[in-house]
Enzyme design. Structure first.
Site, PDB file in Angstrom:
ATOM      1  N   LYS A  60      31.051  12.569  16.102  1.00  0.00           N
ATOM      2  CA  LYS A  60      31.089  12.267  17.541  1.00  0.00           C
ATOM      3  C   LYS A  60      32.497  11.830  17.949  1.00  0.00           C
ATOM      4  O   LYS A  60      33.326  11.510  17.098  1.00  0.00           O
ATOM      5  CB  LYS A  60      30.076  11.156  17.841  1.00  0.00           C
ATOM      6  N   ARG A 106      19.485  -1.181  21.115  1.00  0.00           N
ATOM      7  CA  ARG A 106      20.290  -0.177  21.813  1.00  0.00           C
ATOM      8  C   ARG A 106      19.339   0.990  22.054  1.00  0.00           C
ATOM      9  O   ARG A 106      18.421   0.867  22.845  1.00  0.00           O
ATOM     10  CB  ARG A 106      21.511   0.177  20.944  1.00  0.00           C
ATOM     11  N   HIS A 146      18.956   2.510  13.392  1.00  0.00           N
ATOM     12  CA  HIS A 146      20.388   2.207  13.238  1.00  0.00           C
ATOM     13  C   HIS A 146      20.573   0.701  13.061  1.00  0.00           C
ATOM     14  O   HIS A 146      19.903  -0.091  13.722  1.00  0.00           O
ATOM     15  CB  HIS A 146      21.121   2.713  14.488  1.00  0.00           C
ATOM     16  N   ARG A 159      24.184   8.443   7.150  1.00  0.00           N
ATOM     17  CA  ARG A 159      24.965   8.901   8.310  1.00  0.00           C
ATOM     18  C   ARG A 159      26.329   8.210   8.375  1.00  0.00           C
ATOM     19  O   ARG A 159      26.605   7.443   9.298  1.00  0.00           O
ATOM     20  CB  ARG A 159      24.212   8.607   9.618  1.00  0.00           C
ATOM     21  N   TYR A 173      58.620  -4.754  29.708  1.00  0.00           N
ATOM     22  CA  TYR A 173      58.045  -5.392  30.898  1.00  0.00           C
ATOM     23  C   TYR A 173      57.722  -6.871  30.663  1.00  0.00           C
ATOM     24  O   TYR A 173      57.155  -7.236  29.636  1.00  0.00           O
ATOM     25  CB  TYR A 173      56.733  -4.705  31.280  1.00  0.00           C
ATOM     26  N   CYS A 229      54.162  -0.298  26.576  1.00  0.00           N
ATOM     27  CA  CYS A 229      54.079   0.313  27.903  1.00  0.00           C
ATOM     28  C   CYS A 229      53.144   1.526  27.841  1.00  0.00           C
ATOM     29  O   CYS A 229      52.582   1.824  26.804  1.00  0.00           O
ATOM     30  CB  CYS A 229      55.461   0.742  28.370  1.00  0.00           C
ATOM     31  N   ASP A 252      53.922   4.688  27.954  1.00  0.00           N
ATOM     32  CA  ASP A 252      54.453   5.844  27.220  1.00  0.00           C
ATOM     33  C   ASP A 252      55.371   5.474  26.076  1.00  0.00           C
ATOM     34  O   ASP A 252      55.837   6.350  25.356  1.00  0.00           O
ATOM     35  CB  ASP A 252      55.278   6.719  28.182  1.00  0.00           C
TER      36      ASP A 252
HETATM   37  C1  LIG Z   1      28.305   6.195  15.166  1.00  0.00           C
HETATM   38  C2  LIG Z   1      27.009   6.192  14.481  1.00  0.00           C
HETATM   39  C3  LIG Z   1      26.916   6.289  13.082  1.00  0.00           C
HETATM   40  C4  LIG Z   1      28.115   6.188  12.176  1.00  0.00           C
HETATM   41  O1  LIG Z   1      28.532   4.828  12.119  1.00  0.00           O
HETATM   42  P1  LIG Z   1      29.712   4.359  11.159  1.00  0.00           P
HETATM   43  O2  LIG Z   1      29.705   2.888  11.256  1.00  0.00           O
HETATM   44  O3  LIG Z   1      30.957   4.966  11.729  1.00  0.00           O
HETATM   45  O4  LIG Z   1      29.401   4.888   9.813  1.00  0.00           O
HETATM   46  C5  LIG Z   1      25.673   6.439  12.521  1.00  0.00           C
HETATM   47  N1  LIG Z   1      24.560   6.457  13.286  1.00  0.00           N
HETATM   48  C6  LIG Z   1      24.610   6.314  14.636  1.00  0.00           C
HETATM   49  C7  LIG Z   1      23.361   6.306  15.433  1.00  0.00           C
HETATM   50  C8  LIG Z   1      25.829   6.172  15.275  1.00  0.00           C
HETATM   51  O5  LIG Z   1      25.865   6.025  16.605  1.00  0.00           O
END
Ligand SMILES: *Cc1c(COP(=O)(O)O)cnc(C)c1O
Length: 378
Positions: free
Chosen positions: A37, A135, A167, A223, A267, A314, A316
């Site tokens: 992602k 979530r 998750h 994952r 700045y 800054c 850039d």
């Molecule tokens: C982003 C994400 C992951 C991967 O998480 P990491 O901490 O980068 O390994 C796995 N599962 C879900 C649902 C995520 O949103």
């Protein structure tokens, strides 16, 4: 390695991504879903996905339907799971392209059934249980209804329940009490689903941190996201040593000049030279992913020595004070890399900016800085 005429660039080492996935793959009997992602955490979604697959990943994970369809448009045929989508988006098209969809509630289930009708085939779905992150996902009281309805849709031929998943909230703090509690909630949800006749082939729960520290959470598939790119979600140096950071960010000095003692720099003049010094201008700023919070803190390597950003970052550019060192226009400044050449790492920048390594690489790779690839493109 430098693109002709580039003043800054991000180099992505595809062999490092491949090696990291191989390492993760060999540490578990579970299948590996490489999470790509957010443009592969800034490394480039499609090249990162190809490298991960060639390293032994058998699944790809993304958030949005656009990302999933982008993988399909690039010709990738591996199983893909997309988990952040709204009914009303091109669900039928995603189903037609063999994209697996996460389903967290009855309205998403209804959208998937409608999409399956439109696509003329069963949707492949992964039911999401919220085990405590609060979530995405169905909370425990909603779960039996969701599992039962999904089972019915499966019997009717509209969906195939491929997975049940959840998750973690605090897996980056191994030993945190919520890890065990979420694991227990997950196995309860699997039991409930089973009693209702829903028995998926894939149960998955572990992100990078749990993949690296909690084999009892691996189930059928893990994952890993950040670990795929060689960065650790944990402070543990032993874990960090098993991974190879894939991204290097560097630039060329655009200008170098002498300024007097007592001269304010950048700045707001938050940095003032203590003595007559050479200052060097680095053509990267927050418009390129350099966090402004790293003002007067971010580390760089230039001609073998370490320096710190002098004053504000800054949009850039930023400035470094190199004292009396010899610096020429065009000299290479490394912001971060794997660290083996003595250069700072994304972890060092995260610390300097009060953030996490995830944000450093993800923001860096998604800007105007040209990205070049090194290693076998697979
Ligand atoms: C982003 C994400 C992951 C991967 O998480 P990491 O901490 O980068 O390994 C796995 N599962 C879900 C649902 C995520 O949103």
């Amino acid at each position: 390695m430098w693109q002709a005429d580039a003043q800054s660039q991000v180099v992505v080492d595809l062999d490092a991504i491949r090696a990291n996935v191989r390492t993760l793959r060999s540490s578990t009997p579970a299948q590996v879903m490489a999470v790509v992602k957010a443009d592969g955490y800034g490394h480039g979604m499609v090249p990162a996905a190809r490298a991960a697959l060639s390293g032994g990943a058998t699944w790809l994970g993304v958030c949005t339907l656009d990302e999933a369809l982008g993988l399909r448009d690039a010709g990738l045929t591996a199983p893909v799971l997309a988990w952040l989508w709204l009914p009303g988006q091109p669900v039928g098209r995603a189903i037609g392209c063999d994209v697996d969809l996460s389903v967290a509630g009855l309205s998403q289930l209804a959208a998937v059934i409608a999409g399956a009708r439109e696509a003329g085939r069963a949707a492949r779905i992964h039911l999401k249980i919220d085990t405590g992150l609060s979530r995405g996902g169905a909370v425990a009281p909603e779960w039996p209804q969701l599992a039962e309805s999904a089972g019915k849709a499966q019997a009717d031929g509209y969906v195939e329940v491929i997975g049940v998943w959840s998750h973690f909230a605090c897996a980056d703090a191994p030993g945190h009490e919520t890890v065990d509690r979420q694991l227990a909630g997950f196995t309860d949800a699997l039991d409930v689903a089973k009693r209702l006749g829903v028995e998926p082939q894939l149960r998955h729960l572990a992100n990078s941190a749990a993949t690296l520290t909690r084999p009892d959470t691996h189930f059928d598939l893990v994952r890993p996201g950040i670990a795929t790119y060689g960065l650790s979600p944990l402070d543990d140096p032993a874990v960090r040593a098993t991974l190879r950071p894939a991204m290097t960010a560097h630039a060329r000095v655009l200008l170098s000049k002498r300024v007097p003692a007592g001269q304010g720099v950048s700045y707001g003049h938050t940095y003032v030279t203590q003595r007559e010094s050479t200052v060097a201008l680095v053509p990267l700023g927050y418009g390129d992913g350099v966090p402004r919070h790293a003002s007067s803190a971010g580390p760089v390597q230039l001609n073998g020595a370490r320096y710190t950003v002098a004053g504000r970052v800054c949009m850039d550019q930023f400035v470094i004070d190199v004292g009396d060192a010899e610096v020429a226009e065009g000299d290479e400044v490394v912001l971060f890399g794997p660290g083996d050449g003595g250069e700072p790492t994304a972890d060092d920048w995260a610390q300097a900016a009060g953030t996490i390594n995830y944000e450093i690489v993800t923001r860096f790779g998604s800007t105007r800085v040209p990205r070049v690839y090194r290693g076998d493109a697979a």
